[in-house]
Motif scaffolding. Structure first.
Motif, PDB file in Angstrom:
ATOM      1  N   LEU A   9       1.274 -16.876   3.101  1.00  0.00           N
ATOM      2  CA  LEU A   9       1.648 -15.902   2.070  1.00  0.00           C
ATOM      3  C   LEU A   9       1.275 -16.390   0.683  1.00  0.00           C
ATOM      4  CD1 LEU A   9       5.111 -14.712   3.392  1.00  0.00           C
ATOM      5  CD2 LEU A   9       2.984 -13.405   3.344  1.00  0.00           C
ATOM      6  N   GLU A  10       1.352 -17.691   0.454  1.00  0.00           N
ATOM      7  CA  GLU A  10       1.029 -18.241  -0.862  1.00  0.00           C
ATOM      8  C   GLU A  10      -0.458 -18.159  -1.174  1.00  0.00           C
ATOM      9  OE1 GLU A  10       2.748 -22.149  -0.712  1.00  0.00           O
ATOM     10  OE2 GLU A  10       4.725 -21.410  -1.275  1.00  0.00           O
ATOM     11  N   THR A  11      -1.289 -17.863  -0.182  1.00  0.00           N
ATOM     12  CA  THR A  11      -2.726 -17.755  -0.441  1.00  0.00           C
ATOM     13  C   THR A  11      -3.071 -16.463  -1.156  1.00  0.00           C
ATOM     14  OG1 THR A  11      -3.238 -16.718   1.690  1.00  0.00           O
ATOM     15  CG2 THR A  11      -3.296 -19.125   1.593  1.00  0.00           C
ATOM     16  N   TYR A  12      -2.191 -15.470  -1.114  1.00  0.00           N
ATOM     17  CA  TYR A  12      -2.464 -14.199  -1.789  1.00  0.00           C
ATOM     18  C   TYR A  12      -1.532 -14.059  -2.975  1.00  0.00           C
ATOM     19  CZ  TYR A  12      -3.188  -9.362  -2.896  1.00  0.00           C
ATOM     20  OH  TYR A  12      -3.506  -8.210  -3.577  1.00  0.00           O
ATOM     21  N   ASP A  13      -2.109 -13.918  -4.154  1.00  0.00           N
ATOM     22  CA  ASP A  13      -1.290 -13.697  -5.346  1.00  0.00           C
ATOM     23  C   ASP A  13      -1.914 -12.615  -6.219  1.00  0.00           C
ATOM     24  OD1 ASP A  13      -3.463 -15.053  -6.283  1.00  0.00           O
ATOM     25  OD2 ASP A  13      -2.350 -16.606  -7.335  1.00  0.00           O
ATOM     26  N   PRO A  15      -2.755  -8.278  -6.961  1.00  0.00           N
ATOM     27  CA  PRO A  15      -1.913  -7.141  -7.366  1.00  0.00           C
ATOM     28  C   PRO A  15      -0.949  -6.729  -6.259  1.00  0.00           C
ATOM     29  CG  PRO A  15      -4.269  -6.637  -7.584  1.00  0.00           C
ATOM     30  CD  PRO A  15      -4.161  -7.978  -6.956  1.00  0.00           C
ATOM     31  N   ASP A  16       0.223  -6.267  -6.663  1.00  0.00           N
ATOM     32  CA  ASP A  16       1.246  -5.810  -5.716  1.00  0.00           C
ATOM     33  C   ASP A  16       1.562  -6.865  -4.666  1.00  0.00           C
ATOM     34  OD1 ASP A  16       1.346  -3.285  -6.981  1.00  0.00           O
ATOM     35  OD2 ASP A  16      -0.363  -2.594  -5.792  1.00  0.00           O
ATOM     36  N   GLU A  17       1.708  -8.088  -5.113  1.00  0.00           N
ATOM     37  CA  GLU A  17       1.883  -9.232  -4.209  1.00  0.00           C
ATOM     38  C   GLU A  17       2.993  -9.024  -3.178  1.00  0.00           C
ATOM     39  OE1 GLU A  17       2.981 -13.972  -4.571  1.00  0.00           O
ATOM     40  OE2 GLU A  17       2.349 -12.869  -6.344  1.00  0.00           O
ATOM     41  N   THR A  18       4.157  -8.597  -3.611  1.00  0.00           N
ATOM     42  CA  THR A  18       5.280  -8.429  -2.684  1.00  0.00           C
ATOM     43  C   THR A  18       4.964  -7.363  -1.645  1.00  0.00           C
ATOM     44  OG1 THR A  18       6.866  -9.122  -4.372  1.00  0.00           O
ATOM     45  CG2 THR A  18       7.744  -7.877  -2.506  1.00  0.00           C
ATOM     46  N   TRP A  19       4.408  -6.238  -2.085  1.00  0.00           N
ATOM     47  CA  TRP A  19       4.060  -5.164  -1.148  1.00  0.00           C
ATOM     48  C   TRP A  19       3.006  -5.634  -0.149  1.00  0.00           C
ATOM     49  CZ3 TRP A  19      -0.408  -2.521   0.065  1.00  0.00           C
ATOM     50  CH2 TRP A  19      -0.244  -1.418   0.901  1.00  0.00           C
ATOM     51  N   VAL A  20       1.995  -6.356  -0.623  1.00  0.00           N
ATOM     52  CA  VAL A  20       0.938  -6.866   0.256  1.00  0.00           C
ATOM     53  C   VAL A  20       1.528  -7.830   1.279  1.00  0.00           C
ATOM     54  CG1 VAL A  20      -1.144  -8.316   0.347  1.00  0.00           C
ATOM     55  CG2 VAL A  20      -0.974  -6.483  -1.346  1.00  0.00           C
ATOM     56  N   HIS A  21       2.409  -8.726   0.852  1.00  0.00           N
ATOM     57  CA  HIS A  21       3.035  -9.670   1.776  1.00  0.00           C
ATOM     58  C   HIS A  21       3.827  -8.928   2.857  1.00  0.00           C
ATOM     59  CE1 HIS A  21       2.985 -13.264  -1.244  1.00  0.00           C
ATOM     60  NE2 HIS A  21       1.783 -12.958  -0.783  1.00  0.00           N
ATOM     61  N   GLN A  22       4.603  -7.933   2.451  1.00  0.00           N
ATOM     62  CA  GLN A  22       5.400  -7.178   3.411  1.00  0.00           C
ATOM     63  C   GLN A  22       4.504  -6.402   4.378  1.00  0.00           C
ATOM     64  OE1 GLN A  22       7.857  -4.916   0.742  1.00  0.00           O
ATOM     65  NE2 GLN A  22       9.375  -6.543   0.557  1.00  0.00           N
ATOM     66  N   ALA A  23       3.460  -5.783   3.845  1.00  0.00           N
ATOM     67  CA  ALA A  23       2.549  -5.014   4.691  1.00  0.00           C
ATOM     68  C   ALA A  23       1.806  -5.923   5.662  1.00  0.00           C
ATOM     69  CB  ALA A  23       1.557  -4.236   3.820  1.00  0.00           C
ATOM     70  N   ALA A  24       1.350  -7.076   5.195  1.00  0.00           N
ATOM     71  CA  ALA A  24       0.630  -8.012   6.069  1.00  0.00           C
ATOM     72  C   ALA A  24       1.542  -8.512   7.182  1.00  0.00           C
ATOM     73  CB  ALA A  24       0.081  -9.181   5.259  1.00  0.00           C
ATOM     74  N   ALA A  25       2.786  -8.790   6.854  1.00  0.00           N
ATOM     75  CA  ALA A  25       3.736  -9.245   7.885  1.00  0.00           C
ATOM     76  C   ALA A  25       3.959  -8.144   8.918  1.00  0.00           C
ATOM     77  CB  ALA A  25       5.054  -9.645   7.239  1.00  0.00           C
ATOM     78  N   ARG A  26       4.094  -6.899   8.464  1.00  0.00           N
ATOM     79  CA  ARG A  26       4.287  -5.785   9.395  1.00  0.00           C
ATOM     80  C   ARG A  26       3.053  -5.587  10.274  1.00  0.00           C
ATOM     81  NH1 ARG A  26       4.848  -2.290   5.848  1.00  0.00           N
ATOM     82  NH2 ARG A  26       2.923  -1.129   6.059  1.00  0.00           N
TER      83      ARG A  26
END
Length: 86
Positions: A9-13, A15-26
């Motif tokens: 997750l720390e590799t992506y910082d 735009p819309d970091e939180t949304w991207v992290h949540q979407a990638a996890a899903r």
């Protein structure tokens, strides 16, 4: 395992970091090796990632689900399978 997920997750910082992290996890469906692939896709092709991560209106839900499952299956190629029952 959790430490690897946090590192991925720390590799992506971007735009819309939180949304991207949540979407990638899903999208990863609890498969750690998929998480890195989806985060890479978010960086390389943000529009494509957003299409996968949201419910697009230009295709049926079945087509969208098939596209996500197909992408995940491609990511699973070459991943060693554990021996024996889980």
């Amino acid at each position: 395992m959790v430490e690897l997920a946090v590192m991925a997750l720390e590799t992506y910082d971007g735009p819309d970091e939180t949304w991207v992290h949540q979407a990638a996890a899903r999208l990863s469906e609890e498969e750690l090796h998929r998480l890195a692939h989806w985060l890479n896709e978010a960086e390389r092709n943000p529009d494509t990632f957003r299409w996968y991560a949201s419910e697009p209106t230009d295709v049926s839900p079945e087509t969208h689900r098939f596209a996500v499952e197909f992408s995940n299956a491609l990511m699973d190629k070459g991943v060693p399978k554990p021996s024996g029952p889980r």
